[in-house]
Design a protein around this motif. Structure first.
Motif, short mmCIF file in Angstrom:
data_model
loop_
_atom_site.label_atom_id
_atom_site.label_comp_id
_atom_site.label_asym_id
_atom_site.label_seq_id
_atom_site.Cartn_x
_atom_site.Cartn_y
_atom_site.Cartn_z
N ILE A 262 0.85 -1.19 0.00
CA ILE A 262 0.00 0.00 0.00
C ILE A 262 0.89 1.24 0.00
CG2 ILE A 262 -1.76 1.29 1.27
CD1 ILE A 262 -2.59 -1.45 2.50
N ALA A 263 0.77 2.06 -1.03
CA ALA A 263 1.58 3.26 -1.16
C ALA A 263 1.36 4.20 0.02
CB ALA A 263 1.26 3.99 -2.46
N GLY A 264 2.45 4.72 0.57
CA GLY A 264 2.38 5.68 1.66
C GLY A 264 2.13 5.07 3.03
N SER A 265 2.12 3.75 3.10
CA SER A 265 1.83 3.09 4.37
C SER A 265 3.07 3.00 5.26
CB SER A 265 1.31 1.68 4.09
OG SER A 265 1.09 0.97 5.29
N TYR A 266 2.86 3.25 6.55
CA TYR A 266 3.90 3.06 7.56
C TYR A 266 3.19 2.71 8.86
CZ TYR A 266 8.32 3.55 10.00
OH TYR A 266 9.46 3.30 10.72
N GLN A 267 3.26 1.43 9.23
CA GLN A 267 2.58 0.95 10.43
C GLN A 267 3.55 0.19 11.32
OE1 GLN A 267 -0.62 -1.52 8.90
NE2 GLN A 267 -2.07 0.14 9.24
N VAL A 268 3.29 0.28 12.63
CA VAL A 268 4.03 -0.51 13.60
C VAL A 268 3.00 -1.37 14.32
CG1 VAL A 268 5.56 -0.47 15.59
CG2 VAL A 268 5.73 1.34 13.87
N LEU A 269 3.23 -2.68 14.27
CA LEU A 269 2.32 -3.62 14.90
C LEU A 269 3.03 -4.36 16.03
CD1 LEU A 269 1.77 -3.69 11.59
CD2 LEU A 269 -0.04 -5.20 12.35
N LEU A 270 2.32 -4.55 17.12
CA LEU A 270 2.78 -5.37 18.22
C LEU A 270 1.87 -6.59 18.19
CD1 LEU A 270 4.56 -5.80 20.70
CD2 LEU A 270 2.86 -4.56 22.03
N GLY A 271 2.41 -7.70 17.72
CA GLY A 271 1.57 -8.86 17.43
C GLY A 271 0.63 -8.48 16.31
N GLU A 272 -0.68 -8.57 16.55
CA GLU A 272 -1.68 -8.20 15.55
C GLU A 272 -2.22 -6.79 15.76
OE1 GLU A 272 -2.57 -10.22 12.95
OE2 GLU A 272 -0.96 -11.53 13.67
N GLU A 273 -1.83 -6.14 16.86
CA GLU A 273 -2.35 -4.82 17.20
C GLU A 273 -1.54 -3.71 16.53
OE1 GLU A 273 -3.00 -1.91 21.08
OE2 GLU A 273 -2.05 -3.87 21.36
N VAL A 274 -2.21 -2.84 15.81
CA VAL A 274 -1.56 -1.68 15.20
C VAL A 274 -1.37 -0.64 16.31
CG1 VAL A 274 -1.72 0.17 13.50
CG2 VAL A 274 -2.61 -2.11 12.95
N ILE A 275 -0.10 -0.41 16.68
CA ILE A 275 0.17 0.57 17.73
C ILE A 275 0.55 1.93 17.16
CG2 ILE A 275 0.71 -1.14 19.49
CD1 ILE A 275 3.71 -0.50 19.03
N PHE A 276 0.86 1.96 15.87
CA PHE A 276 1.11 3.24 15.21
C PHE A 276 0.79 3.10 13.73
CE2 PHE A 276 3.08 6.72 13.15
CZ PHE A 276 2.86 7.76 14.03
N ASP A 277 0.10 4.09 13.18
CA ASP A 277 -0.24 4.13 11.76
C ASP A 277 -0.06 5.57 11.28
OD1 ASP A 277 -1.78 4.53 9.33
OD2 ASP A 277 -2.73 2.60 9.72
N ARG A 278 0.87 5.75 10.36
CA ARG A 278 1.18 7.11 9.89
C ARG A 278 -0.05 7.82 9.34
NH1 ARG A 278 2.10 10.10 5.53
NH2 ARG A 278 1.49 8.42 4.16
N LYS A 279 -0.88 7.13 8.60
CA LYS A 279 -2.08 7.77 8.03
C LYS A 279 -3.10 8.10 9.11
CE LYS A 279 -1.64 6.04 3.35
NZ LYS A 279 -2.25 5.30 2.26
N ARG A 280 -3.33 7.19 10.03
CA ARG A 280 -4.29 7.41 11.11
C ARG A 280 -3.82 8.52 12.06
NH1 ARG A 280 -4.18 2.77 15.16
NH2 ARG A 280 -2.41 3.97 15.88
N ASP A 281 -2.52 8.46 12.42
CA ASP A 281 -1.98 9.39 13.41
C ASP A 281 -1.50 10.71 12.81
OD1 ASP A 281 -2.51 7.50 15.44
OD2 ASP A 281 -0.63 6.48 15.01
N GLY A 282 -1.36 10.76 11.50
CA GLY A 282 -1.03 12.02 10.83
C GLY A 282 0.44 12.41 10.82
N HIS A 283 1.31 11.50 11.27
CA HIS A 283 2.74 11.78 11.29
C HIS A 283 3.51 10.48 11.52
CE1 HIS A 283 1.62 11.69 15.54
NE2 HIS A 283 2.88 11.42 15.80
N PHE A 284 4.81 10.55 11.33
CA PHE A 284 5.66 9.43 11.70
C PHE A 284 5.86 9.47 13.21
CE2 PHE A 284 6.99 9.76 7.27
CZ PHE A 284 6.98 8.43 6.90
N PRO A 285 6.07 8.30 13.82
CA PRO A 285 6.30 8.32 15.27
C PRO A 285 7.69 8.86 15.58
CG PRO A 285 6.61 6.09 14.45
CD PRO A 285 6.13 6.93 13.29
N GLU A 286 7.79 9.64 16.64
CA GLU A 286 9.09 9.99 17.18
C GLU A 286 9.57 8.74 17.90
OE1 GLU A 286 10.82 12.80 16.83
OE2 GLU A 286 9.25 13.68 15.60
N ILE A 287 10.87 8.48 17.92
CA ILE A 287 11.37 7.25 18.54
C ILE A 287 11.02 7.22 20.03
CG2 ILE A 287 13.72 8.04 19.03
CD1 ILE A 287 12.59 4.54 17.81
N LYS A 288 11.05 8.38 20.69
CA LYS A 288 10.68 8.46 22.11
C LYS A 288 9.23 8.00 22.31
CE LYS A 288 10.09 11.88 25.78
NZ LYS A 288 10.34 13.27 26.18
#
Length: 95
Positions: free
Chosen positions: A44-70
């Motif tokens: 999927i173009a533009g997708s950036y997600q971080v999953l813990l198991g099956e749970e999406v804990i960060f989604d660039r499109k949903r959250d509107g930005h990339f996660p800061e490492i902190k």
């Protein structure tokens, strides 16, 4: 069984290095708590997600930005090892 993280990124957007950096940071910080981190090219173009198991804990499109490492470390810590200190990453920003 230790939890596993998957970082799904858009290869056409050139986000592999960002994903690899975040994987390295998570593996270094949570070497005892995580079973591993997988980098997965997304179809999927533009997708950036971080999953813990099956749970999406960060989604660039949903959250509107990339996660800061902190921010990402705090989220992972809260889910896999709530009592773990993150040192300087736990300090509040100066007002």
């Amino acid at each position: 069984m230790k939890p596993h993280i998957t970082i799904s990124y858009c290869p056409k957007c050139g986000w592999l290095l960002r994903a690899a950096y975040m994987a390295q940071e998570l593996l270094t910080t949570f070497e005892e708590e995580l079973g591993g981190v997988t980098l997965k090219p997304s179809e999927i173009a533009g997708s950036y997600q971080v999953l813990l198991g099956e749970e999406v804990i960060f989604d660039r499109k949903r959250d509107g930005h990339f996660p800061e490492i902190k921010e990402l470390k705090q989220t992972v810590r809260d889910k896999v090892s709530p009592g773990k200190s993150l040192g300087h990453s736990d300090r509040k920003a100066e007002a």
